[in-house]
Design an enzyme around this catalytic site. Sequence first.
Site, PDB file in Angstrom:
ATOM      1  N   ARG A  31       4.223 -17.000  21.240  1.00 55.25           N
ATOM      2  CA  ARG A  31       3.000 -17.522  20.961  1.00 55.25           C
ATOM      3  C   ARG A  31       2.500 -18.884  20.958  1.00 55.25           C
ATOM      4  O   ARG A  31       3.512 -19.772  20.601  1.00 55.25           O
ATOM      5  CB  ARG A  31       2.609 -16.855  19.497  1.00 55.25           C
ATOM      6  CG  ARG A  31       2.207 -15.270  19.609  1.00 55.25           C
ATOM      7  CD  ARG A  31       1.824 -14.989  17.965  1.00 55.25           C
ATOM      8  NE  ARG A  31       0.534 -15.078  17.706  1.00 55.25           N
ATOM      9  CZ  ARG A  31      -0.328 -14.364  17.875  1.00 55.25           C
ATOM     10  NH1 ARG A  31      -0.073 -13.170  18.696  1.00 55.25           N
ATOM     11  NH2 ARG A  31      -1.519 -14.431  17.400  1.00 55.25           N
ATOM     12  N   CYS A  82     -11.110 -18.341  19.614  1.00 53.55           N
ATOM     13  CA  CYS A  82     -10.296 -17.360  19.777  1.00 53.55           C
ATOM     14  C   CYS A  82     -10.457 -15.980  20.571  1.00 53.55           C
ATOM     15  O   CYS A  82     -10.794 -16.106  21.746  1.00 53.55           O
ATOM     16  CB  CYS A  82      -9.545 -17.046  18.451  1.00 53.55           C
ATOM     17  SG  CYS A  82      -8.768 -18.377  17.634  1.00 53.55           S
ATOM     18  N   HIS A 124      -9.239 -23.358  15.862  1.00 54.97           N
ATOM     19  CA  HIS A 124      -9.725 -22.843  14.684  1.00 54.97           C
ATOM     20  C   HIS A 124      -9.040 -23.710  13.436  1.00 54.97           C
ATOM     21  O   HIS A 124      -8.694 -24.829  13.902  1.00 54.97           O
ATOM     22  CB  HIS A 124      -9.475 -21.496  14.395  1.00 54.97           C
ATOM     23  CG  HIS A 124      -8.246 -21.133  14.364  1.00 54.97           C
ATOM     24  ND1 HIS A 124      -7.442 -20.349  15.433  1.00 54.97           N
ATOM     25  CD2 HIS A 124      -7.430 -20.942  13.141  1.00 54.97           C
ATOM     26  CE1 HIS A 124      -6.186 -20.203  14.858  1.00 54.97           C
ATOM     27  NE2 HIS A 124      -6.057 -20.494  13.600  1.00 54.97           N
TER      28      HIS A 124
END
Lengths: 292, 593
Positions: A139, A102, A200
């Site tokens: 997003r 990230c 993740h």
Amino acid sequence: MHGRNEARLTLTLGHLYPDQLNLYGDRGNILTLKRRCELRGIELRVVGLGIGDALAPDEYDLLFIGGGQDKEQAPVAQDLFETKGIGLWAAIEDDMPVLAVCGGYQLLAHYYRPAEGPDMKGLGVFDAWTVHKGPRTPRCIGDVVISWNGMTVVGFENHGGRTYLGTARPLGKVLKGHGNNAEDGTEGAVYRNAYGTYLHGSLLPKNPHFADYLIGLALQRKYGLRRLTSLSMPPGEILNGSTPAQLTPVDDPTTLLRPLDDRLEWQAHAAILERLGLYEEAAAALRRAEAA
Amino acid sequence: MQQHRPSPVISQGPKQSDSRGSRWLRPKKGRPAAKPGSVTGAARAGQRSRRRRLSLRAALAVISGRAAGALSRRLRLGGGTSIVGLVAQRLYPDIIRHLAAQLEHGSVLVTGTNGKTTTSGFLAAILRDAGLRVWRNREGANLLRGVAGALVVRALPSGNLRRAGQAISVFEIDEAVMPQAVRLLEPRAAVFVNLFRDQLDRYGEVESVAALWRQMVKGLPETTTLVLNADDPTTASLGELARGPVLYFGLEDLTLDLSGQDGQGTAGTYQAVDSRSCVRCGSDYRYSARFYSHMGHYQCPHCGLERPAPAVRALQVRQDTFDRLRVTVETPTQLGEIVIPLPGLYNVYNALAAIAVAQALGISWEPIVSGIEQFKPAFGRGERVQVAGRTLRLLLAKNPTGLNEVLRTLFSEGTPRHILFVLNDNIADGRDVSWIWDVDFERAQGLTASLTVAGTRAFDLALRLKYAGFAPEEMTIIPSTPLRALEELIGSQPRGRKGRERGRARHQQYQPGAGAAKTSIQASPVAEEGATSPRETATPFPGYGLATALERAIEQTPVGETLFIVPTYTGLLELHRELERRGLTPHYWEGRD
């Protein structure tokens, strides 16, 4: 798995900015590496490297850098550039395995361009850059699956910025989800043994093959084994408390490692695949676990 | 539209008169008078017609909203307060302002990551004991439409509130919705319980909620009292920006310091800390005492910012039993002991917050004590349900700090517990479950008498537990949906063909509504039921769905013992439906008044 301290294999993991970049369950990645090492009689020491700490490349065998809040990312970017940059570059050029997730991934590319305000300078390890296109662009959130070395890697992504690759090689091809930018089907970036990714969730627990790959790379590098040339999976050599001298060069670093009972890991992996409709791949993952 | 705002009465003087809550009761408000200055006849006429138009519009909104709600209930689409609010707001966006302005005692808003429901529950109990009529939004309906719905169901078709006299509303408000809610409701008090990491995919990050709050506090009217948690740095820092009065609450019992309690405060006390750097200068805080996560007595070594001294303080916290906390509370006017009938340090904060608001509203001490001591926990906040000779206790945990505190409460005494974890990743839970890796499950290791893991992300949680030191054989993993690949794998093995058929039979047996599951729970201990005996517990795939998981967890809990259920938010709702289906809990959206 015990005794013979002098012969015990030891790896040192440098965890960059554990206090600042810890947003997305990055602890899971560390726990996974540690446990998978311990089960094979390898000691994994974890050293936190905060803001202001120098990074001496020869003290570490493996580096990890996670993701954080925007507020905490700016001082980190500055420190990475000013304090740790040279050491990190040296480590990467010397083939140290690095996992950047990230925010950490973004920081290792050229720059992060927010919707407003100045660019945040990155280290430029990956020939890639990240652009946030403003609040109107959604997003990239959700489960994600990529193909890596002919196998699936699963995770969860949650990023506003979109990353574009220059000459950097992607980590994998997106099978489901958004990946780097939701446009070109790439996910992550690779330079030498540095891996950047948006996955993740945590990444490594559900992807034991990828965790072992990183551990194998570190062992290979530290104990003077031949550099990786192919990724085929020949039957594994068992490493269980053996001394470095007993090791012989192998092509796939994961074959250095004794297989573990990863059935639960692969079930969790398969559960994500099935949610996204990848039934064939899910079945393949479980078969692999049974075969081990 | 006319607004008649009560001015907040902060109790400062000595002990109140003994008549319950008398001091703060303001003179009954009549029809709101026209604003001074608007004197010309034309203006007045214009205003009158505008008011008429608006109340017509309000009436229309109320009628349509309630009709929609009735229809939704009739069609069994849900409880129907959100749809009521949604429709009413669509027809009259200002319906909240219109109706709330009629409440004689105004509104109190409660927000924060954890503890909204319990805090507003405590406060409502206190206010009721003080003789007020308290109106709340339904738990979880904490967006604007939930607030609108809660008001509209209490409105007459004329567009006016029923029985607005002696009424006060206590609304729990979602963190991100707080700015709009404050604008529409102009509350007498706004309570900020805490700010933790929660549902990142929905709110962005902790810092963006904090920024939203700061912006909002700057715009609050002077008549709004801010009630803030002194021990949470981000929440407490809002006080600097306030124009009106500020009241802090906090813990003073230094024996609760984590570093003191657990030796060096190292192994086994991993804490998910969600805000660690100074809001003013960005340096890391230094703590002289840390109670959990980032809650404690902090100071910025760089700029000197420090925890404000709280006016409402818990001087001592002692645990009588699992869910009886004896707390010595000091306020500017009172010093006394209160027994909180709930487990967990976080509930001390919730109670302190409610006490602080009650003080700000001028409520006397007796209703404060009785309201808290006789509090009945909301569903999922430590509530007890009796099932087949076992006690179920539901402890909602929806984020790392919440779950850490639940685990601490459950396992700090070293008593082995029967546990059912439910991890879901629906939108209301947050889609991203990576936070479970920040939870200190290690402390439960070796202390579970039985362990069932369920939910849409059961495998993720099971894996987390494996890495916390639990053997996979210790866990009964029951995901929400079948893992097809696993069923096939079991089915493809020679022995497994039969197993597969068994699996199918089992599946049917556990279908919701398929009598077997239902009766076994309601009537006799399950062990007597031949079909679900140990033979099956040994099979690798014990079924799926929350009903099955509940069944299995109950089976593994001996009669007379307690099963602790720790679900995320939608897991809690599912459990509630399941228990309700079996006639075991009160109906959810009762309590309209």
